[in-house]
Design an enzyme around this catalytic site. Structure first.
Site, PDB file in Angstrom:
ATOM      1  N   LYS A  78      11.916  -0.931  -0.597  1.00 41.15           N
ATOM      2  CA  LYS A  78      11.231  -1.643  -0.778  1.00 41.15           C
ATOM      3  C   LYS A  78      11.106  -2.532  -1.988  1.00 41.15           C
ATOM      4  CE  LYS A  78       6.254  -0.955   0.922  1.00 41.15           C
ATOM      5  NZ  LYS A  78       5.169  -0.859   0.315  1.00 41.15           N
TER       6      LYS A  78
HETATM    7  C1  E4P Z   1       1.990  -1.181   2.303  1.00 43.88           C
HETATM    8  O1  E4P Z   1       3.180  -1.252   2.358  1.00 43.88           O
HETATM    9  C2  E4P Z   1       1.030  -1.132   0.731  1.00 43.88           C
HETATM   10  O2  E4P Z   1       1.951   0.266   0.750  1.00 43.88           O
HETATM   11  C3  E4P Z   1      -0.633  -0.992   1.426  1.00 43.88           C
HETATM   12  O3  E4P Z   1       0.092  -1.521   2.124  1.00 43.88           O
HETATM   13  C4  E4P Z   1      -0.710  -1.651   0.071  1.00 43.88           C
HETATM   14  O4  E4P Z   1      -1.662  -1.952   0.556  1.00 43.88           O
HETATM   15  P1  E4P Z   1      -3.248  -2.221  -0.400  1.00 43.88           P
HETATM   16  O5  E4P Z   1      -3.497  -2.906  -0.239  1.00 43.88           O
HETATM   17  O6  E4P Z   1      -4.225  -1.603   0.408  1.00 43.88           O
HETATM   18  O7  E4P Z   1      -2.735  -0.980  -2.053  1.00 43.88           O
END
Ligand code: E4P
Length: 223
Positions: A86
């Site tokens: 990522k």
């Molecule tokens: C996506 O890959 C992220 O891990 C995640 O959806 C972030 O979401 P949040 O806004 O709840 O932290």
């Protein structure tokens, strides 16, 4: 068909949700991993990847410049063959994605923290396998998270872009069916939302009523 990923680094949640037969991948982020105390990073990532078989597991780099992102990505991808790196959106991130997609040994990248169609187009052009628009965080600032996914999916379709859209930052079950209707390839959901998706009070009431009616008819037959 739309796929569901679990947005979690919790081994129990991952194991449980995988057993439902509906999970095609995992996304994690540094916040989710930091919540899981008691296990060090690499063994945790290895175990998550093993639970997922061949399905992708996204793990985020922490570096902020291209060189460190690329170095981290190479180390991470050696941990398991289903690991997807990522990479946060931005110019340094784009350069990292581009470099990781050169040569023989390409590394699959999920470009995260995407908040506009242009960011998604750049990520796709640099070579990202996935882009992750953050639906809930856009809604938090009174923008339209689902609308962004709809526009992104539309533009990707017009141009035949193969990069898959992972709708992320999902807050509730309504987000899930709305991004599915908007054309998202994948939705990554927290375990709490996945459970909400499976349940409905009328389903519980219905089961209760069927059982009650059945018991009553048995009682009256016995009289
Ligand atoms: C996506 O890959 C992220 O891990 C995640 O959806 C972030 O979401 P949040 O806004 O709840 O932290």
């Amino acid at each position: 068909m739309v796929k569901f990923f679990l947005d979690s680094a919790n081994l129990e949640e991952i194991e449980e949700s995988v057993s439902w037969g509906v999970i095609s991948g995992i996304t994690t982020n540094p916040t989710l991993i930091a919540k899981e105390s008691g296990m060090s990073f690499e063994p945790m990532v290895k175990q998550i990847c093993a639970l997922l078989g061949n399905n992708p597991v996204s793990v985020e780099v922490l570096g902020t410049d291209t060189d460190s992102m690329v170095n981290e990505a190479r180390l991470l991808s050696a941990v398991a063959s289903n690991l997807v790196v990522k990479i946060p959106m931005g110019i340094e991130g784009l350069k990292a994605v581009y470099r990781l997609n050169q040569g023989k040994k390409k590394i699959a990248c999920n470009v995260t923290l995407v908040f506009s169609v242009n960011q998604a187009l750049l990520a796709a052009r640099a070579g990202a396998a996935y882009v992750s628009p953050f639906v809930g965080r856009l809604d938090d600032i009174s923008w339209d998270g689902v609308g962004l996914v709809r526009e992104m999916a539309g533009v990707f379709k017009i141009h035949g872009i193969k990069t898959e859209i992972i709708s992320a930052s999902i807050r509730h079950p309504r987000h899930v069916h709305e991004v599915a209707a908007a054309g998202s390839d994948i939705v990554t959901v927290p375990f709490s939302v996945l459970r909400q998706m499976a349940n409905h009070p009328l389903t519980d009431l219905g089961v209760e009523r069927f059982l009650r009616d059945w018991e009553r008819s048995r009682e009256s037959e016995e009289m």
